[in-house]
Enzyme design. Structure first.
Site, PDB file in Angstrom:
ATOM      1  N   ALA A  80       0.819  -1.228   0.000  1.00  0.00           N
ATOM      2  CA  ALA A  80       0.000   0.000   0.000  1.00  0.00           C
ATOM      3  C   ALA A  80       0.850   1.274   0.000  1.00  0.00           C
ATOM      4  O   ALA A  80       0.343   2.349   0.313  1.00  0.00           O
ATOM      5  CB  ALA A  80      -0.947  -0.010   1.200  1.00  0.00           C
ATOM      6  N   SER A  81       2.118   1.159  -0.378  1.00  0.00           N
ATOM      7  CA  SER A  81       2.976   2.351  -0.335  1.00  0.00           C
ATOM      8  C   SER A  81       2.850   3.213  -1.586  1.00  0.00           C
ATOM      9  O   SER A  81       3.415   4.296  -1.651  1.00  0.00           O
ATOM     10  CB  SER A  81       4.442   1.932  -0.138  1.00  0.00           C
ATOM     11  OG  SER A  81       4.854   1.128  -1.216  1.00  0.00           O
ATOM     12  N   ILE A  97      -3.887   0.293 -15.968  1.00  0.00           N
ATOM     13  CA  ILE A  97      -4.146   1.331 -14.969  1.00  0.00           C
ATOM     14  C   ILE A  97      -2.873   2.181 -14.856  1.00  0.00           C
ATOM     15  O   ILE A  97      -1.761   1.638 -14.791  1.00  0.00           O
ATOM     16  CB  ILE A  97      -4.474   0.703 -13.591  1.00  0.00           C
ATOM     17  CG1 ILE A  97      -5.604  -0.351 -13.706  1.00  0.00           C
ATOM     18  CG2 ILE A  97      -4.810   1.786 -12.561  1.00  0.00           C
ATOM     19  CD1 ILE A  97      -6.958   0.154 -14.162  1.00  0.00           C
ATOM     20  N   ASN A 153      -2.981  -6.956  -2.600  1.00  0.00           N
ATOM     21  CA  ASN A 153      -2.663  -6.086  -3.729  1.00  0.00           C
ATOM     22  C   ASN A 153      -1.216  -6.212  -4.202  1.00  0.00           C
ATOM     23  O   ASN A 153      -0.924  -5.954  -5.366  1.00  0.00           O
ATOM     24  CB  ASN A 153      -2.962  -4.635  -3.321  1.00  0.00           C
ATOM     25  CG  ASN A 153      -2.347  -3.626  -4.260  1.00  0.00           C
ATOM     26  OD1 ASN A 153      -2.854  -3.395  -5.361  1.00  0.00           O
ATOM     27  ND2 ASN A 153      -1.229  -3.028  -3.855  1.00  0.00           N
ATOM     28  N   ALA A 177       0.655 -16.388 -12.450  1.00  0.00           N
ATOM     29  CA  ALA A 177       0.448 -15.929 -11.067  1.00  0.00           C
ATOM     30  C   ALA A 177      -0.974 -15.424 -10.870  1.00  0.00           C
ATOM     31  O   ALA A 177      -1.651 -15.785  -9.910  1.00  0.00           O
ATOM     32  CB  ALA A 177       1.454 -14.824 -10.738  1.00  0.00           C
ATOM     33  N   TYR A 196       3.525 -13.770 -15.129  1.00  0.00           N
ATOM     34  CA  TYR A 196       2.498 -12.910 -14.526  1.00  0.00           C
ATOM     35  C   TYR A 196       1.089 -13.497 -14.754  1.00  0.00           C
ATOM     36  O   TYR A 196       0.260 -13.519 -13.845  1.00  0.00           O
ATOM     37  CB  TYR A 196       2.616 -11.521 -15.163  1.00  0.00           C
ATOM     38  CG  TYR A 196       1.791 -10.427 -14.556  1.00  0.00           C
ATOM     39  CD1 TYR A 196       2.126  -9.855 -13.331  1.00  0.00           C
ATOM     40  CD2 TYR A 196       0.672  -9.923 -15.221  1.00  0.00           C
ATOM     41  CE1 TYR A 196       1.373  -8.824 -12.788  1.00  0.00           C
ATOM     42  CE2 TYR A 196      -0.075  -8.893 -14.693  1.00  0.00           C
ATOM     43  CZ  TYR A 196       0.275  -8.340 -13.470  1.00  0.00           C
ATOM     44  OH  TYR A 196      -0.475  -7.317 -12.951  1.00  0.00           O
TER      45      TYR A 196
HETATM   46  P1  NAI Z   1       2.942  -0.630  -8.184  1.00  0.00           P
HETATM   47  O1  NAI Z   1       4.228  -1.132  -8.679  1.00  0.00           O
HETATM   48  O2  NAI Z   1       2.709   0.849  -8.119  1.00  0.00           O
HETATM   49  O3  NAI Z   1       2.615  -1.224  -6.732  1.00  0.00           O
HETATM   50  C1  NAI Z   1       2.901  -2.542  -6.370  1.00  0.00           C
HETATM   51  C2  NAI Z   1       3.013  -2.599  -4.870  1.00  0.00           C
HETATM   52  O4  NAI Z   1       3.314  -3.926  -4.443  1.00  0.00           O
HETATM   53  C3  NAI Z   1       4.136  -1.700  -4.334  1.00  0.00           C
HETATM   54  O5  NAI Z   1       3.666  -0.979  -3.224  1.00  0.00           O
HETATM   55  C4  NAI Z   1       5.204  -2.705  -3.936  1.00  0.00           C
HETATM   56  O6  NAI Z   1       6.052  -2.232  -2.914  1.00  0.00           O
HETATM   57  C5  NAI Z   1       4.341  -3.854  -3.459  1.00  0.00           C
HETATM   58  N1  NAI Z   1       5.098  -5.089  -3.355  1.00  0.00           N
HETATM   59  C6  NAI Z   1       5.844  -5.680  -4.315  1.00  0.00           C
HETATM   60  N2  NAI Z   1       6.447  -6.756  -3.822  1.00  0.00           N
HETATM   61  C7  NAI Z   1       6.068  -6.867  -2.513  1.00  0.00           C
HETATM   62  C8  NAI Z   1       6.371  -7.775  -1.462  1.00  0.00           C
HETATM   63  N3  NAI Z   1       7.175  -8.821  -1.676  1.00  0.00           N
HETATM   64  N4  NAI Z   1       5.794  -7.578  -0.255  1.00  0.00           N
HETATM   65  C9  NAI Z   1       4.985  -6.535  -0.030  1.00  0.00           C
HETATM   66  N5  NAI Z   1       4.678  -5.632  -0.978  1.00  0.00           N
HETATM   67  C10 NAI Z   1       5.223  -5.797  -2.200  1.00  0.00           C
HETATM   68  O7  NAI Z   1       1.838  -1.288  -9.116  1.00  0.00           O
HETATM   69  P2  NAI Z   1       0.255  -1.185  -9.131  1.00  0.00           P
HETATM   70  O8  NAI Z   1      -0.125  -0.920 -10.521  1.00  0.00           O
HETATM   71  O9  NAI Z   1      -0.246  -0.314  -8.054  1.00  0.00           O
HETATM   72  O10 NAI Z   1      -0.107  -2.711  -8.822  1.00  0.00           O
HETATM   73  C11 NAI Z   1      -0.914  -3.143  -7.745  1.00  0.00           C
HETATM   74  C12 NAI Z   1      -1.507  -4.482  -8.095  1.00  0.00           C
HETATM   75  O11 NAI Z   1      -2.359  -4.335  -9.224  1.00  0.00           O
HETATM   76  C13 NAI Z   1      -0.473  -5.544  -8.464  1.00  0.00           C
HETATM   77  O12 NAI Z   1      -0.849  -6.782  -7.929  1.00  0.00           O
HETATM   78  C14 NAI Z   1      -0.558  -5.576  -9.979  1.00  0.00           C
HETATM   79  O13 NAI Z   1      -0.156  -6.813 -10.484  1.00  0.00           O
HETATM   80  C15 NAI Z   1      -2.026  -5.308 -10.184  1.00  0.00           C
HETATM   81  N6  NAI Z   1      -2.368  -4.838 -11.519  1.00  0.00           N
HETATM   82  C16 NAI Z   1      -1.919  -3.624 -11.979  1.00  0.00           C
HETATM   83  C17 NAI Z   1      -2.256  -3.209 -13.257  1.00  0.00           C
HETATM   84  C18 NAI Z   1      -1.815  -1.903 -13.835  1.00  0.00           C
HETATM   85  O14 NAI Z   1      -2.073  -1.643 -15.023  1.00  0.00           O
HETATM   86  N7  NAI Z   1      -1.181  -1.017 -13.077  1.00  0.00           N
HETATM   87  C19 NAI Z   1      -3.075  -4.049 -14.135  1.00  0.00           C
HETATM   88  C20 NAI Z   1      -3.500  -5.288 -13.546  1.00  0.00           C
HETATM   89  C21 NAI Z   1      -3.156  -5.655 -12.283  1.00  0.00           C
END
Ligand code: NAI
Length: 242
Positions: free
Chosen positions: A9-10, A186, A88, A156, A153
């Site tokens: 959530a950062s 997104i 998330n 997963a 991906y």
């Molecule tokens: P982002 O890269 O901004 O955020 C991902 C978050 O997951 C970050 O806060 C990161 O620190 C955290 N994270 C990663 N590895 C971690 C770990 N081992 N332990 C705890 N936290 C961890 O990306 P976004 O876009 O906000 O992604 C959020 C979710 O949405 C993800 O699961 C992503 O796969 C999914 N998603 C995003 C899409 C997009 O277009 N942005 C599309 C479809 C799914």
């Protein structure tokens, strides 16, 4: 006090979900792995919308770390429980399978799928005992349709979708719902390197979605109004794939 935990959530979607659930009246447990600065900013915004929260550091892939964090929380919150969980945390490491390093396969699966198990299992007991809980898993269009360059991906997120459906059936009678949200493109750091203008031409809505739009959907799924929705995968993709 009603408690909601959002992993990763950062920033991005996780942060938007945390802020929306704060607006909905939840106390937010903001999980982060490395970015304390980002998590603190999320907490600031949670407070700005009139709620409260705390940071909780753990790597979702490390079951031991998760346990220590949850045990510590339980000690400070006797008789209380986390009723909403949003799984998330996720990353992508795209590559054609032919060139994919094995560690990229494992890392992507570990964070989305093993992370789901590590975080969800310890919270289930209380949700079932209290006969109320909400679990929302952030999957992806890729996990429904498959996208080239994303074998890891897609596996997963596809696995996460299947786990969502199976767990939903196990616990529906206890008033605990489990749903997945499957976003298309997104605008977050995850999609930063992509050619948004070009890709938007293929999206019927003509644009990428926003993290706030995903957060609104999560907000509905955790609400009492969504009590009869479980085991579903809700797409949010501007009509890209239906
Ligand atoms: P982002 O890269 O901004 O955020 C991902 C978050 O997951 C970050 O806060 C990161 O620190 C955290 N994270 C990663 N590895 C971690 C770990 N081992 N332990 C705890 N936290 C961890 O990306 P976004 O876009 O906000 O992604 C959020 C979710 O949405 C993800 O699961 C992503 O796969 C999914 N998603 C995003 C899409 C997009 O277009 N942005 C599309 C479809 C799914």
């Amino acid at each position: 006090m009603k408690y909601a935990l959002v992993t990763g959530a950062s920033k991005g979607i996780g942060r938007a979900v945390a802020i929306q659930l704060a607006r909905d009246g939840y106390y937010i447990i903001i999980n982060y792995n490395s970015s304390k600065v980002g998590a603190t900013k999320t907490l600031d915004e949670v407070q700005q919308v009139g709620s409260a929260g705390e940071l909780m550091k753990f790597d979702v892939t490390d079951a031991g770390e998760v346990k220590v964090a949850f045990d510590g929380w339980a000690q400070n919150h006797a008789g209380e429980y986390i009723e909403v969980l949003v799984n998330n945390a996720g990353i992508r490491k795209d590559n054609l399978m032919m060139w994919m390093p094995e560690e990229d396969w494992h890392e992507v699966l570990n964070i989305s799928l093993q992370g789901f198990f590590n975080v969800t299992q310890p919270l289930l007991k209380n949700m079932l005992a209290k006969k109320f809980g909400r679990i929302v898993n952030i999957a992806s269009l890729s996990g429904i349709k498959g996208l080239p360059g994303q074998v890891n991906y897609a596996a997963a997120k596809g696995g996460l979708i299947a786990a969502t459906k199976a767990l939903a059936l196990e616990i529906a009678r206890k008033n605990v719902t489990v749903n997945a949200v499957a976003p298309g493109f997104i605008s977050t750091d995850m999609t930063q390197g992509l050619d948004e203008k070009e890709l938007s031409k293929n999206i019927p809505a003509g644009r990428f979605g926003t993290a706030d739009e995903v957060a609104s959907l999560v907000s509905f799924l955790v609400s009492k109004q969504a009590s009869y929705i479980t085991g579903e995968v809700i797409s949010i993709n501007g009509g890209l794939y239906t």
